[in-house]
Design an enzyme around this catalytic site. Structure first.
Site, PDB file in Angstrom:
ATOM      1  N   HIS A 147       0.831  -1.207   0.000  1.00 54.37           N
ATOM      2  CA  HIS A 147       0.000   0.000   0.000  1.00 54.37           C
ATOM      3  C   HIS A 147       0.868   1.260   0.000  1.00 54.37           C
ATOM      4  CE1 HIS A 147       1.038   0.862   4.168  1.00 54.37           C
ATOM      5  NE2 HIS A 147       0.918  -0.443   4.375  1.00 54.37           N
ATOM      6  N   GLU A 162      -2.024  -7.069   7.549  1.00 54.49           N
ATOM      7  CA  GLU A 162      -0.672  -6.970   8.092  1.00 54.49           C
ATOM      8  C   GLU A 162      -0.532  -7.808   9.356  1.00 54.49           C
ATOM      9  OE1 GLU A 162       2.370  -6.922   7.882  1.00 54.49           O
ATOM     10  OE2 GLU A 162       2.961  -4.824   7.581  1.00 54.49           O
TER      11      GLU A 162
END
Length: 195
Positions: A9, A83
Site C-alpha cells: 500500500h 498486516e
C-alpha cells in the site's frame, strides 16, 4: 500457473514517522495516493485481469486507486492478507521496536513470522483458486510481502536491512509447486524497489 503482482500500500503518516502499524488502520496520506498512481502506471501494460487486497483501509484504498487507473473491477478483499498483528508493539517507532525485540525476543501478543507467512500463503491460494489463470494484482503490507519473499526465496530475500517500499511491486507466480519468484532474480516494477 498464476502471475501475481504483490503491491505494498501507499504511504501513511505512520509510515512517514517510521512507526509500527500492524493492524492499526491508519489511512493513506496524499504522498501515498500519489505513489499508488505511479504503481498503477508501472502495472499498466501487464495484462492484469483482477485485483484483490487486504481488508485494512490503506490497502483497500490503494487497490481502488490502482483498479480505477487500470479499468479493473473493484477489488475483492481478503482478511488473510492483513498486516502482521504486532501486539503491544503497535504504534512504536521502528527504531525502538528493533532495539527492544531484535535477537528473537518475542513481542507480547504479536503474531509470529511463521504464523503470518502461513496465513498469507493460504490467502494467496484462496485468491488464485477463484480464477487460476487470471493475472492478479494483490495489495497487501510490508510484513506480508516480506514473509512471502522469505518463503519463496528460502530465506535469501529480503536481504538484511532491505525495506519493502510503499507502493512497490514484486512479481510472483503461484504454481503447482507453490509460490515462486517470477524470475531467477526478483523482478520488481513500480514506485520503489520490490523489497
Amino acid at each position: 500457473m498464476t502471475l501475481l503482482a504483490l503491491v505494498r500500500h501507499g504511504q501513511t503518516d505512520w509510515n512517514a514517522e517510521r512507526r509500527i502499524q500492524g493492524r492499526t488502520d491508519i489511512p493513506l496520506n496524499d504522498t501515498g495516493r500519489a505513489q499508488d498512481l505511479l504503481a498503477a502506471e508501472a502495472l499498466r501494460d501487464g495484462g492484469w485481469q483482477r485485483i484483490a487486497s487486504s481488508t485494512l483501509g490503506r490497502a483497500t484504498e490503494t487497490a481502488e486507486i490502482i483498479a480505477s487507473a487500470l479499468g479493473l473491477e473493484p477489488p475483492a478483499t481478503h482478511p488473510g492478507l492483513m498486516e502482521r498483528d504486532y501486539g503491544v508493539a503497535e504504534g512504536t517507532l521502528v527504531a525502538d521496536f528493533h532495539a527492544r525485540y531484535d535477537g528473537g525476543v518475542p513481542v507480547p501478543g504479536a503474531e509470529t513470522h511463521e504464523e503470518l507467512t502461513e496465513r498469507a500463503l493460504a490467502a494467496l491460494a484462496e485468491v488464485v483458486a477463484q480464477e487460476p489463470d487470471a493475472p492478479t494484482i494483490v495489495v497487501a503490507h510490508g510484513g506480508v510481502i516480506r514473509g512471502l519473499l522469505g518463503h519463496a526465496s528460502n530465506g535469501a530475500l529480503p536481504r538484511p536491512g532491505e525495506r519493502i517500499d510503499n507502493a512497490s511491486v514484486t512479481l510472483f507466480r503461484m504454481t503447482d509447486d507453490g509460490l515462486v519468484l517470477a524470475a531467477d532474480e526478483r523482478e520488481s516494477v513500480g514506485a520503489g524497489r520490490g523489497a
